[in-house]
Scaffold this motif. Structure first.
Motif, PDB file in Angstrom:
ATOM      1  N   ALA A  58       1.015  -1.181  -0.057  1.00 14.77           N
ATOM      2  CA  ALA A  58       0.065  -0.157   0.108  1.00 14.77           C
ATOM      3  C   ALA A  58       0.809   1.400   0.078  1.00 14.77           C
ATOM      4  O   ALA A  58       2.028   1.192   0.567  1.00 14.77           O
ATOM      5  CB  ALA A  58      -1.033   0.057   1.300  1.00 14.77           C
ATOM      6  N   SER A  60       0.228   4.351   1.155  1.00 17.70           N
ATOM      7  CA  SER A  60       0.227   4.767   2.624  1.00 17.70           C
ATOM      8  C   SER A  60      -0.324   4.039   3.610  1.00 17.70           C
ATOM      9  O   SER A  60      -0.303   2.880   3.662  1.00 17.70           O
ATOM     10  CB  SER A  60      -0.183   6.454   2.316  1.00 17.70           C
ATOM     11  OG  SER A  60      -0.191   6.902   3.350  1.00 17.70           O
ATOM     12  N   ASN A  61      -1.139   4.582   4.387  1.00 17.10           N
ATOM     13  CA  ASN A  61      -2.069   3.950   5.234  1.00 17.10           C
ATOM     14  C   ASN A  61      -3.171   2.945   4.812  1.00 17.10           C
ATOM     15  O   ASN A  61      -3.228   3.074   3.769  1.00 17.10           O
ATOM     16  CB  ASN A  61      -2.909   4.923   6.450  1.00 17.10           C
ATOM     17  CG  ASN A  61      -1.992   5.960   6.875  1.00 17.10           C
ATOM     18  OD1 ASN A  61      -0.620   5.890   6.902  1.00 17.10           O
ATOM     19  ND2 ASN A  61      -2.469   6.608   7.976  1.00 17.10           N
ATOM     20  N   PRO A 106      -8.462   5.366   2.656  1.00 16.25           N
ATOM     21  CA  PRO A 106      -8.786   5.088   3.959  1.00 16.25           C
ATOM     22  C   PRO A 106     -10.252   5.642   4.386  1.00 16.25           C
ATOM     23  O   PRO A 106     -10.682   6.361   3.893  1.00 16.25           O
ATOM     24  CB  PRO A 106      -7.634   5.579   4.497  1.00 16.25           C
ATOM     25  CG  PRO A 106      -7.016   6.632   3.712  1.00 16.25           C
ATOM     26  CD  PRO A 106      -7.495   6.210   2.223  1.00 16.25           C
ATOM     27  N   ARG A 128      -0.006   1.641   9.656  1.00 13.84           N
ATOM     28  CA  ARG A 128       0.757   2.964   9.154  1.00 13.84           C
ATOM     29  C   ARG A 128       2.027   2.946   9.109  1.00 13.84           C
ATOM     30  O   ARG A 128       2.777   2.407  10.249  1.00 13.84           O
ATOM     31  CB  ARG A 128      -0.200   4.137  10.165  1.00 13.84           C
ATOM     32  CG  ARG A 128       0.009   3.616  11.592  1.00 13.84           C
ATOM     33  CD  ARG A 128      -0.552   4.638  12.213  1.00 13.84           C
ATOM     34  NE  ARG A 128      -1.218   4.496  13.535  1.00 13.84           N
ATOM     35  CZ  ARG A 128      -0.672   3.956  14.553  1.00 13.84           C
ATOM     36  NH1 ARG A 128       0.750   4.155  14.715  1.00 13.84           N
ATOM     37  NH2 ARG A 128      -1.095   3.623  15.709  1.00 13.84           N
TER      38      ARG A 128
ATOM     39  N   GLY B  33       5.182   9.405   5.588  1.00 12.46           N
ATOM     40  CA  GLY B  33       4.457   8.140   5.854  1.00 12.46           C
ATOM     41  C   GLY B  33       4.131   7.402   4.716  1.00 12.46           C
ATOM     42  O   GLY B  33       3.642   6.294   4.596  1.00 12.46           O
ATOM     43  N   SER B  34       4.465   8.005   3.678  1.00 13.39           N
ATOM     44  CA  SER B  34       4.184   7.628   2.276  1.00 13.39           C
ATOM     45  C   SER B  34       5.317   6.726   1.445  1.00 13.39           C
ATOM     46  O   SER B  34       6.294   7.196   1.786  1.00 13.39           O
ATOM     47  CB  SER B  34       3.394   8.551   1.375  1.00 13.39           C
ATOM     48  OG  SER B  34       3.331   8.255   0.080  1.00 13.39           O
ATOM     49  N   LYS B  35       4.744   6.005   0.727  1.00 21.01           N
ATOM     50  CA  LYS B  35       5.621   5.132   0.174  1.00 21.01           C
ATOM     51  C   LYS B  35       6.401   5.798  -1.205  1.00 21.01           C
ATOM     52  O   LYS B  35       7.530   5.567  -1.505  1.00 21.01           O
ATOM     53  CB  LYS B  35       5.257   3.880  -0.294  1.00 21.01           C
ATOM     54  CG  LYS B  35       6.431   2.769  -0.705  1.00 21.01           C
ATOM     55  CD  LYS B  35       5.563   1.264  -0.622  1.00 21.01           C
ATOM     56  CE  LYS B  35       6.257   0.487  -1.716  1.00 21.01           C
ATOM     57  NZ  LYS B  35       5.180  -0.576  -1.968  1.00 21.01           N
ATOM     58  N   ARG B  42       3.782  13.887   8.646  1.00 17.03           N
ATOM     59  CA  ARG B  42       3.654  13.618   9.895  1.00 17.03           C
ATOM     60  C   ARG B  42       4.659  14.615  10.604  1.00 17.03           C
ATOM     61  O   ARG B  42       5.687  14.790  10.115  1.00 17.03           O
ATOM     62  CB  ARG B  42       4.016  12.233  10.075  1.00 17.03           C
ATOM     63  CG  ARG B  42       3.008  11.292   9.658  1.00 17.03           C
ATOM     64  CD  ARG B  42       3.543  10.059   9.061  1.00 17.03           C
ATOM     65  NE  ARG B  42       2.570   9.535   8.165  1.00 17.03           N
ATOM     66  CZ  ARG B  42       1.972   8.402   8.140  1.00 17.03           C
ATOM     67  NH1 ARG B  42       2.406   7.409   9.056  1.00 17.03           N
ATOM     68  NH2 ARG B  42       1.027   7.920   7.730  1.00 17.03           N
ATOM     69  N   ASN B  61      -2.108  12.215   6.375  1.00 17.42           N
ATOM     70  CA  ASN B  61      -2.124  11.245   5.194  1.00 17.42           C
ATOM     71  C   ASN B  61      -2.110  11.895   3.893  1.00 17.42           C
ATOM     72  O   ASN B  61      -3.021  12.303   3.497  1.00 17.42           O
ATOM     73  CB  ASN B  61      -3.202  10.189   5.290  1.00 17.42           C
ATOM     74  CG  ASN B  61      -3.036   9.034   4.378  1.00 17.42           C
ATOM     75  OD1 ASN B  61      -1.890   9.214   3.685  1.00 17.42           O
ATOM     76  ND2 ASN B  61      -3.756   7.977   4.291  1.00 17.42           N
ATOM     77  N   VAL B  62      -0.745  12.151   3.166  1.00 16.80           N
ATOM     78  CA  VAL B  62      -0.765  12.714   1.986  1.00 16.80           C
ATOM     79  C   VAL B  62      -1.744  12.111   0.968  1.00 16.80           C
ATOM     80  O   VAL B  62      -2.040  12.668  -0.061  1.00 16.80           O
ATOM     81  CB  VAL B  62       0.573  12.850   1.525  1.00 16.80           C
ATOM     82  CG1 VAL B  62       1.124  11.510   0.981  1.00 16.80           C
ATOM     83  CG2 VAL B  62       0.764  13.795   0.415  1.00 16.80           C
ATOM     84  N   GLU B  63      -2.123  10.651   1.060  1.00 15.07           N
ATOM     85  CA  GLU B  63      -2.689   9.973  -0.041  1.00 15.07           C
ATOM     86  C   GLU B  63      -4.263  10.414   0.426  1.00 15.07           C
ATOM     87  O   GLU B  63      -5.144  10.153  -0.704  1.00 15.07           O
ATOM     88  CB  GLU B  63      -2.723   8.423   0.225  1.00 15.07           C
ATOM     89  CG  GLU B  63      -1.317   8.018   0.255  1.00 15.07           C
ATOM     90  CD  GLU B  63      -0.481   8.057  -1.339  1.00 15.07           C
ATOM     91  OE1 GLU B  63      -1.493   7.880  -2.171  1.00 15.07           O
ATOM     92  OE2 GLU B  63       0.595   7.968  -1.368  1.00 15.07           O
ATOM     93  N   SER B  64      -4.475  10.962   1.459  1.00 17.62           N
ATOM     94  CA  SER B  64      -5.994  11.330   1.663  1.00 17.62           C
ATOM     95  C   SER B  64      -5.828  12.850   2.164  1.00 17.62           C
ATOM     96  O   SER B  64      -6.241  12.899   3.508  1.00 17.62           O
ATOM     97  CB  SER B  64      -6.564  10.381   2.460  1.00 17.62           C
ATOM     98  OG  SER B  64      -7.763  10.482   3.119  1.00 17.62           O
ATOM     99  N   SER B  67      -8.921  14.313   4.621  1.00 20.89           N
ATOM    100  CA  SER B  67      -9.256  13.740   5.931  1.00 20.89           C
ATOM    101  C   SER B  67      -8.475  14.534   7.333  1.00 20.89           C
ATOM    102  O   SER B  67      -7.644  14.862   6.908  1.00 20.89           O
ATOM    103  CB  SER B  67      -8.690  12.354   5.899  1.00 20.89           C
ATOM    104  OG  SER B  67      -9.134  11.431   4.742  1.00 20.89           O
TER     105      SER B  67
END
Lengths: 321, 374
Positions: A58, A60-61, A106, A128, B33-35, B42, B61-64, B67
């Motif tokens: 994944a 990210s989270n 998410p 996470r 925290g992102s791949k 964070r 969360n950079v992907e979201s 949020s």
């Protein structure tokens, strides 16, 4: 259910136990079970590794639901010489048999839960990266609201160490918690990884199949005795019959190419002359697999395309372009 | 700190928090925290509480990006989350989180303020549960005091302690300083630490006391100069505080009046040194003059201590013609030993310093020439 005798390789200090399968979605004594302590959570090696793989791949989270069952664990009465008799008459063992993750969106646990209401959800997981291995505010809140529903109360947390330089070695940390509704807190619970091998033989007899395939042979059953209206009953029967016919058709499609009649020719004196037939059968199977693989590949790439598209939209909204 | 690698939508929230917080919040670290993306989504915030810091990880969360963030509290505060979740729903941070609006930059700050207030209540509850007669008494008498904070600290190795942070003086120090430059309210706190869990002792030992001031206040005066009154046996805070507050009040008034004397002194210096190039107009702690001795021109930096005129100013000479190999102007060592008496008139002080600088200038010229030759 047969009592399990501890096998040679099993941990000798573990008291012999009776395992009784209980399904939580039909809880006759759900509130009673709520009060029982959770002894441990067991998960098969492949399930855990596929969960870790999902987390690792994944971007990210990631969050998702855990499927499985709770079993009642009763220490045997013959076990008088046990050094520390359990204060509780019985406790629960949770077994994780599968999971589903929400993918890259998410916070979608709700819709996951709605779509999987027919399966035995026993808890959820959260992964996470690069964060401490303890529940966060969000995770606590989710566990609390899930536990107010009927059953789910296992929480599996996956993280990677903070100083993870994304090198060649991937490290993953995980911990399982049990959300205690009455105490409103998390309790760390031991996670038992069940692998294949002599040491785990004791687990095999505790296995109960949990298959998605239609249950066969299909015995024809009438409607519920509560239904008194004859016509309605007929309707039910018709519907059931249709379903049986459809299931039968599906099964025949699965088995196309290896009917029982031709299979019987594989043994006996004819077998030598039947090599060509076997090869043909084999090729058909391969072609079928190939076709299936192509379909999976096609749909996977479509899903990926959609995910990338969604990601781009989200980034545009956030001004990240 | 690599704020430029924080996604703009989070950076807006973070910057608002850092610039609008009523107390000074710091960012300890930031990471991603992102791949797939190197964005820092964070960070760890250092939030002042009870004269100490609490560390909270804010996990976006950079992907979201739309949020709300997730929050990790300290490992020792494991009972805090249930406390948050059981708080009054209308004022609960959970309400802020579930109605998150990522476009409103003030949201993160209001979330942190709500959480900090709850944390204070949570620590109050922890301290209230401590089985100690003296602490129970102190809480009952001191709780009404505005702004008081308390916390319970317990480690594996060290014994339990109850810490109180008592704000002193209800008058605003900021208002006492003319043209006050401080954005945040400056405060002086008395820290009182009670050791807990020594039941066998017949007479309870005196608490550990310490005065703590906000950082910026140090340009006005130093709390280390205040002598704490002695804590008599069997005393309680309500008895101790009035005398201490009076002392502190006097000290602050004196410190403020000393600003005027320093200003007067700098004005007197202009009579002999000419107009200053630069001077600190608010606290009058610094002034710089340009001086020429023949063709040799140099700067004289005056650094005035907060105890001026009891303590003499320190001087640094800096050449405007000589530079070392790195291109930095040559400076003299700090000079704080020269004839001085606090009883002299200000004009006397100024002219004596001028005489000293004239005398010292030839020495300094030599230092400059040496530095050039090397």
């Amino acid at each position: 259910m047969a009592p399990i005798s501890p096998s040679g390789g099993e941990n000798k200090s573990a008291p012999p136990s009776n395992l009784t399968s209980l399904s939580l979605s039909s809880p006759p004594s759900s509130s009673a079970m709520e009060d029982l302590p959770l002894l441990k959570v067991s998960i098969s090696g492949p399930t855990l590794s596929s969960l870790i793989n999902r987390f690792a791949s994944a971007s990210s989270n990631t969050e998702g639901l855990l499927f499985g069952k709770f079993s009642l664990h009763t220490p045997s009465l013959t076990d008088d010489d046990s050094p520390s008799p359990s204060p509780h008459p019985s406790s629960l063992i949770a077994t994780v048999t599968g999971f589903i993750s929400s993918g890259n969106s998410p916070g979608d646990l709700d819709s996951l839960l709605r779509r999987n209401h027919h399966r035995h959800v026993i808890g959820w997981f959260s992964g996470r990266r690069r964060s401490p291995l303890r529940p966060s505010l969000h995770e606590f809140a989710v566990s609390q609201s899930l536990s107010s529903a009927d059953s789910p109360r296992i929480f599996l947390l996956l993280t990677t160490p903070f100083h993870d330089s994304q090198s060649l070695i991937h490290t993953h940390e995980y911990r399982v918690y049990h959300f205690v509704k009455s105490g409103n807190c998390f309790e760390a619970t031991p996670l038992d990884v069940v692998n294949i091998g002599p040491a785990f033989r004791g687990q095999y007899s505790a296995f109960s199949p949990n298959s998605e395939l239609p249950c066969l042979p299909y015995e024809f059953q009438g409607g519920s005795p509560m239904k008194e209206d004859e016509k309605e009953r007929e309707n039910m029967n018709l519907r059931e019959m249709k379903r049986v016919a459809k299931d039968q058709k599906d099964l025949e499609a699965y088995a196309a190419g290896y009917e029982l009649g031709s299979l019987s020719r594989l043994v006996g004196s004819d077998a030598v002359s039947y090599v060509g037939g076997v090869e043909e059968l084999y090729e058909k199977m391969l072609a079928k697999l190939d076709c299936l693989a192509n379909q999976v590949e096609g749909s996977s790439s479509k899903v990926l395309e959609m995910e990338i598209h969604n990601m781009k939209l989200r980034h545009r909204v956030a001004g990240l372009e | 700190m690599a704020v430029d690698r924080v996604p703009p939508i989070f950076a807006a929230q973070l910057n608002y928090l850092l610039s609008h917080s009523p107390f000074s919040i710091k960012v300890e670290q930031m990471w991603s925290g992102s791949k797939n993306y190197p964005w820092n989504d964070r960070f760890t915030l250092l939030i002042p509480f009870c004269l100490d810091f609490i560390k909270w990880d804010i996990i976006y969360n950079v992907e979201s990006p739309l949020s709300p963030p997730d929050i990790m509290f300290g490992a020792e505060d494991d009972k805090f989350i249930p406390f948050v979740l059981s708080s009054d729903p209308s004022k609960s941070p959970m309400h802020t989180l579930s109605n998150w609006n990522s476009k409103d930059p003030s949201r993160l700050l209001s979330l942190i303020l709500q959480l900090r207030e709850l944390y204070s209540a949570y620590q109050g509850k922890c301290v209230g549960g401590v089985d100690d007669e003296r602490v129970k008494f102190e809480i009952s008498t001191m709780l009404s005091r505005e702004g008081i904070e308390m916390s319970l600290s317990s480690g594996v190795e060290k014994p339990e302690e109850v810490k109180f942070a008592v704000p002193l003086l209800d008058t605003s120090i900021n208002n006492m300083v003319p043209a006050c430059p401080w954005r945040q309210q400056q405060k002086i706190h008395l820290q009182v630490i009670y050791p807990i869990g020594r039941k066998y002792q017949s007479a309870p030992s005196a608490p550990r006391l310490k005065l703590v001031s906000t950082l910026e206040l140090r340009s006005l005066f130093s709390v280390e100069d205040i002598k704490l009154p002695t804590w008599l046996n069997g005393m309680c805070m309500a008895e101790y505080l009035p005398a201490l507050e009076e002392t502190v009040q006097m000290q602050i008034l004196e410190a403020v009046s000393l600003i005027g004397i320093r200003r007067l002194f700098i004005e007197t210096l202009t009579v002999v040194f000419g107009r200053p190039l630069e001077a600190d107009p608010i606290f009058c702690r610094k002034a710089t003059f340009l001086v020429a001795n023949g063709v040799f021109t140099f700067l004289v930096h005056f650094l005035l201590p907060i105890q001026f005129p009891k303590k003499q100013p320190t001087l640094i000479l800096q050449s405007s013609q000589h530079f070392n190999k790195q291109g930095v102007p040559v400076r003299s060592p700090v000079m704080s030993e020269y004839p001085w008496s606090p009883r002299w008139e200000l004009s006397d002080m100024a002219s004596r310093i001028f005489d000293f600088v004239v005398e010292e200038s030839s020495n300094f010229k030599k230092i400059c020439n040496d530095a050039l030759q090397r």
